[in-house]
Each structure stands twice: as structure tokens, then as C-alpha cells.
Motif scaffolding. Structure first.
Motif, PDB file in Angstrom:
ATOM      1  N   ASN A 104       0.831  -1.204   0.000  1.00 60.56           N
ATOM      2  CA  ASN A 104       0.000   0.000   0.000  1.00 60.56           C
ATOM      3  C   ASN A 104       0.871   1.261   0.000  1.00 60.56           C
ATOM      4  OD1 ASN A 104      -2.297  -1.567   0.021  1.00 60.56           O
ATOM      5  ND2 ASN A 104      -2.464  -1.574   2.257  1.00 60.56           N
ATOM      6  N   SER A 133     -10.013 -10.051 -12.393  1.00 55.48           N
ATOM      7  CA  SER A 133      -9.115 -10.510 -11.332  1.00 55.48           C
ATOM      8  C   SER A 133      -8.344 -11.763 -11.709  1.00 55.48           C
ATOM      9  CB  SER A 133      -9.917 -10.774 -10.048  1.00 55.48           C
ATOM     10  OG  SER A 133     -10.576  -9.606  -9.608  1.00 55.48           O
ATOM     11  N   ASP A 142      -3.869 -10.365  -6.367  1.00 54.34           N
ATOM     12  CA  ASP A 142      -4.873 -10.080  -5.348  1.00 54.34           C
ATOM     13  C   ASP A 142      -5.836  -9.012  -5.852  1.00 54.34           C
ATOM     14  OD1 ASP A 142      -5.507  -8.202  -2.687  1.00 54.34           O
ATOM     15  OD2 ASP A 142      -5.656 -10.370  -2.345  1.00 54.34           O
ATOM     16  N   SER A 143      -7.146  -9.227  -5.642  1.00 52.83           N
ATOM     17  CA  SER A 143      -8.165  -8.321  -6.192  1.00 52.83           C
ATOM     18  C   SER A 143      -8.041  -6.920  -5.613  1.00 52.83           C
ATOM     19  CB  SER A 143      -9.563  -8.883  -5.918  1.00 52.83           C
ATOM     20  OG  SER A 143      -9.729 -10.140  -6.548  1.00 52.83           O
ATOM     21  N   SER A 144      -7.884  -6.814  -4.300  1.00 53.69           N
ATOM     22  CA  SER A 144      -7.805  -5.488  -3.677  1.00 53.69           C
ATOM     23  C   SER A 144      -6.562  -4.744  -4.135  1.00 53.69           C
ATOM     24  CB  SER A 144      -7.825  -5.622  -2.155  1.00 53.69           C
ATOM     25  OG  SER A 144      -6.713  -6.387  -1.706  1.00 53.69           O
ATOM     26  N   GLN A 145      -5.437  -5.449  -4.236  1.00 52.13           N
ATOM     27  CA  GLN A 145      -4.222  -4.805  -4.719  1.00 52.13           C
ATOM     28  C   GLN A 145      -4.353  -4.415  -6.188  1.00 52.13           C
ATOM     29  OE1 GLN A 145      -0.824  -7.266  -3.910  1.00 52.13           O
ATOM     30  NE2 GLN A 145      -1.000  -7.057  -1.687  1.00 52.13           N
ATOM     31  N   ARG A 146      -5.066  -5.221  -6.970  1.00 46.76           N
ATOM     32  CA  ARG A 146      -5.239  -4.892  -8.381  1.00 46.76           C
ATOM     33  C   ARG A 146      -6.077  -3.632  -8.548  1.00 46.76           C
ATOM     34  NH1 ARG A 146      -5.978  -9.181 -13.177  1.00 46.76           N
ATOM     35  NH2 ARG A 146      -3.945  -9.662 -12.268  1.00 46.76           N
ATOM     36  N   VAL A 147      -7.082  -3.444  -7.698  1.00 43.38           N
ATOM     37  CA  VAL A 147      -7.895  -2.225  -7.754  1.00 43.38           C
ATOM     38  C   VAL A 147      -7.036  -1.000  -7.445  1.00 43.38           C
ATOM     39  CG1 VAL A 147      -9.799  -0.987  -6.661  1.00 43.38           C
ATOM     40  CG2 VAL A 147     -10.048  -3.404  -7.242  1.00 43.38           C
ATOM     41  N   SER A 148      -6.206  -1.091  -6.387  1.00 41.14           N
ATOM     42  CA  SER A 148      -5.326   0.024  -6.040  1.00 41.14           C
ATOM     43  C   SER A 148      -4.305   0.270  -7.145  1.00 41.14           C
ATOM     44  CB  SER A 148      -4.612  -0.267  -4.717  1.00 41.14           C
ATOM     45  OG  SER A 148      -5.541  -0.461  -3.671  1.00 41.14           O
ATOM     46  N   SER A 196      -5.969   2.070  -9.983  1.00 38.15           N
ATOM     47  CA  SER A 196      -6.267   3.468  -9.656  1.00 38.15           C
ATOM     48  C   SER A 196      -5.028   4.343  -9.836  1.00 38.15           C
ATOM     49  CB  SER A 196      -6.785   3.571  -8.223  1.00 38.15           C
ATOM     50  OG  SER A 196      -5.755   3.289  -7.285  1.00 38.15           O
TER      51      SER A 196
END
Length: 364
Positions: free
Chosen positions: A2, A179, A227-233, A236
Motif C-alpha cells: 500500500n 481478477s 490479489d483483487s484489492s491490490q489490483r484495484v489500487s 487506480s
């Protein structure tokens, strides 16, 4: 991870070049798109503006049979207060069950207006035949019509089409490959090799060598976290990256119906001379009467025609273009002549036929 993404995002904001565009404005993620839905249903509650077609009566009969209302076979249920309609909507990407979407309702029979009607529950299907949403609700119709007893009629906008804001509830999510895999593909909205190369170079300069690879004039493959959450970040960060797009192909767009002419920035004209103006030839006949000097000597009076010819070259203008003439030079020269859009179309077409117009000529 992050902290790294936050640092990358800060670098993107600080290093944004002037006159550049965000990646999210010029690209889209492959596989992330909307899907079209379509359905069929009944609108009820109309004030005598519905239709009386056979398929409307059949649909109405089937609906009543589903509710246990039996109609004799020799009776045809007809009413001017109902109308058969086609329903279409657009299912946005990542839409989840329980969310709502807008729907558009259009009469498919001879209904005069859908104003004041209500759509009964109707399924909306995708191209695969599966039901993805259920539509129902009161219509909002912007158009209206009025008709007199003598047959006169006044209509404003289109009263046979209406919308239902949030009129459909999503029942099924569309699977996507966002994803999946260890990379994602960015597709340019306007294919261009220069822009694709610049996007890949900008991403590699931010994330490191070989992080992005331009596959062709449209697609850029980028390594991404699994990882889905890391891919979204991660995405962005990429979509806020600023890139200077390459210049568009030189084009001249002509709309022959409206007389609209669009000349691109990179249009050039080779050395050529153009003349504009009309040639007018006026022919007039002026008869003259010729009488003899001595009538007693047997002379006769005759009519002698006299023809006059006038040639008017009009306001013919000739202007010459040198090597590398730009858009501004072309526009200024044409404005000085004062040609109409139709004449300018003819000039541009002639330039293209002569091979002097260094641009693609598109007629729509």
C-alpha cells in the motif's frame, strides 16, 4: 504494498506533463464493459392511448391466465388502456444483484402515447438468453400529443417512448476476467502506435522496465498483482497517470447533407494553384429598322438584327499554395474568396483527386 502504491500515485500527480491526458480518459480495461439487455412487456393504465394489436391481446390473455383468470377462447381481450412495449437497458460493468439501473420503454404497436402508464414486471435478457434484471415501474414521458375531433393532431417530442429511472433491479452479475491472470490489458479508445508506445514508456518509467508492453496500436499489456484489492489500487494509480497522446491522422470530414466541413490540424496541401469563380456569357438581340434613303427609287424597309455578346468572368480568384501549406493558410485563403460550403467541398474533392491534399477525405 500500500505504501508503494501511495508513493507511485504521488509521483504521478507531481510529474504530470503539461497538455497531457489521464490514462483513464484515453484507455479502457479489456473485458470491463457494459452489456445490453432487452425485454418485452405490457404498459397498463393508459388513458385510451394504447394499441389493439393481436400480439397485445395475446400477451394480455397470457398474463391473466398466469393469475388464474380464464378467458373464453372465442373472446378477444382488447383495450385501449394497454400497450405492448419493448424494453432495453444497459447493464454497467461490475453491477451486482440488488442494484438498480435505468430502463427505456418503447411502444411496438400503434399506441399513441405512453404518458401516465405503468410497466408491469418484465424480465430483461442478455445476448445469452439469461435473465439479468427485472423491470417494473411508472413511466416518465417527455413528449405529449393532442388530437381534435376533426382529425387534426399535434405532437411534441415522441410520446410513445418513456424512461423509468432505477426501473430495473439487477438479478444476476456478469462474470468478468478482471481478477484473473497476472496481467491486464489497456485498450486505447483511438488506436495509435505513437500513443501506445508512450503509454508503455510512461508505465515502465514509473513501475520499472518491462512492466508494460505495447502489443499493437490499441493494446498495452501491464503486469498486475493477482490479489483483487491490490489490483484495484494498482489500476487506480495507472488510470491517473498522465500521457501525451500522439497526433491524429490528418483528416478532412465532409457532411454533404448539412454542409459541415471539419479540417484536421495536420492537414497539408502540396504546391497547387486554385481558381474560383464563374464565367458568365450574356447574349442579347437588338433588332434595328433600316429604311432606304430614296423610297421612290424602289428601296424597301428591312429589319436588321444586331447581336451583342458580353463575357463576365465574375469575381474569379486565383490563389496559390506553396509547399507545406498548413490548415491556417488554407482557411484564410478560402475565407478571402468567400466560398460557400458546397463550393469548398468541390475544392477539397478536386484537391484530393489532384493528389495535392495530404489528408484522408471522409464523406459522411
Amino acid at each position: 504494498m500500500n505504501q508503494v502504491l501511495a508513493l507511485l500515485l504521488l509521483c504521478c500527480v507531481m510529474a504530470a506533463p503539461v497538455q497531457a491526458e489521464r490514462l483513464k480518459d484515453i484507455t479502457s480495461v479489456s473485458g470491463v464493459r457494459s452489456n445490453q439487455l432487452v425485454g418485452y412487456g405490457l404498459v397498463v393504465g393508459l388513458d385510451g392511448t394504447g394499441d389493439g394489436t393481436d400480439f397485445t391481446s395475446q400477451t394480455f390473455r397470457n398474463m391473466l391466465n398466469n393469475f388464474g383468470v380464464a378467458i373464453p377462447a372465442d373472446v378477444s381481450p382488447e383495450s385501449d388502456n394497454i400497450a405492448a412495449v419493448a424494453i432495453h437497458a444497459e447493464l454497467p460493468p461490475f453491477a451486482k444483484p440488488g442494484q438498480t439501473i435505468d430502463v427505456t420503454v418503447s411502444a411496438i404497436g400503434d399506441a399513441k402515447s405512453l404518458r401516465g402508464g405503468s410497466l408491469l414486471m418484465a424480465p430483461l435478457k442478455g445476448a445469452d438468453g439469461q435473465v439479468y434484471a427485472i423491470a417494473q415501474g411508472n413511466l416518465v414521458v417527455s413528449g405529449f400529443g393532442a388530437q381534435g375531433n376533426d382529425g387534426s393532431r399535434l405532437s411534441v417530442n415522441v410520446p410513445s417512448v418513456g424512461r423509468i429511472p432505477n426501473g430495473a433491479s439487477v438479478e444476476r452479475a456478469v462474470p468478468n476476467a478482471f481478477s484473473q491472470g497476472d496481467s491486464l490489458v489497456l485498450n486505447l479508445n483511438n488506436p495509435d502506435f505513437t500513443t501506445a508506445r508512450r503509454v508503455a514508456e510512461q508505465i515502465n518509467g514509473l513501475l520499472g522496465p518491462d512492466a508494460a508492453q505495447a502489443m499493437d496500436a490499441t493494446s498495452i499489456r501491464v503486469r498486475a498483482p493477482r490479489d483483487s484489492s491490490q489490483r484495484v489500487s494498482f489500476l487506480s494509480v495507472l488510470e491517473n497517470l498522465s500521457v501525451s497522446p500522439g497526433k491524429e491522422v490528418a483528416k478532412v470530414i465532409i457532411n454533404s447533407r448539412t454542409g459541415t466541413i471539419i479540417i484536421g490540424e495536420n492537414v497539408r496541401v502540396s504546391p497547387v494553384a486554385i481558381t474560383h469563380g464563374g464565367l458568365t456569357v450574356a447574349i442579347s438581340e437588338t433588332p434595328e429598322v433600316s429604311q432606304p434613303d430614296t423610297p421612290l427609287a424602289g428601296g424597301q424597309t428591312v429589319v436588321t438584327p444586331r447581336t451583342g455578346i458580353q463575357v463576365d468572368e465574375g469575381s474569379g480568384h486565383m490563389f496559390e499554395f506553396n509547399t507545406g501549406t498548413s490548415l491556417r493558410d488554407l482557411v484564410e485563403a478560402v475565407n478571402q474568396v468567400g466560398v460557400a460550403p458546397g463550393d469548398l467541398m468541390a475544392i477539397l474533392e478536386a484537391l484530393k483527386q489532384a493528389g495535392a491534399l495530404r489528408a484522408e477525405l471522409v464523406v459522411i
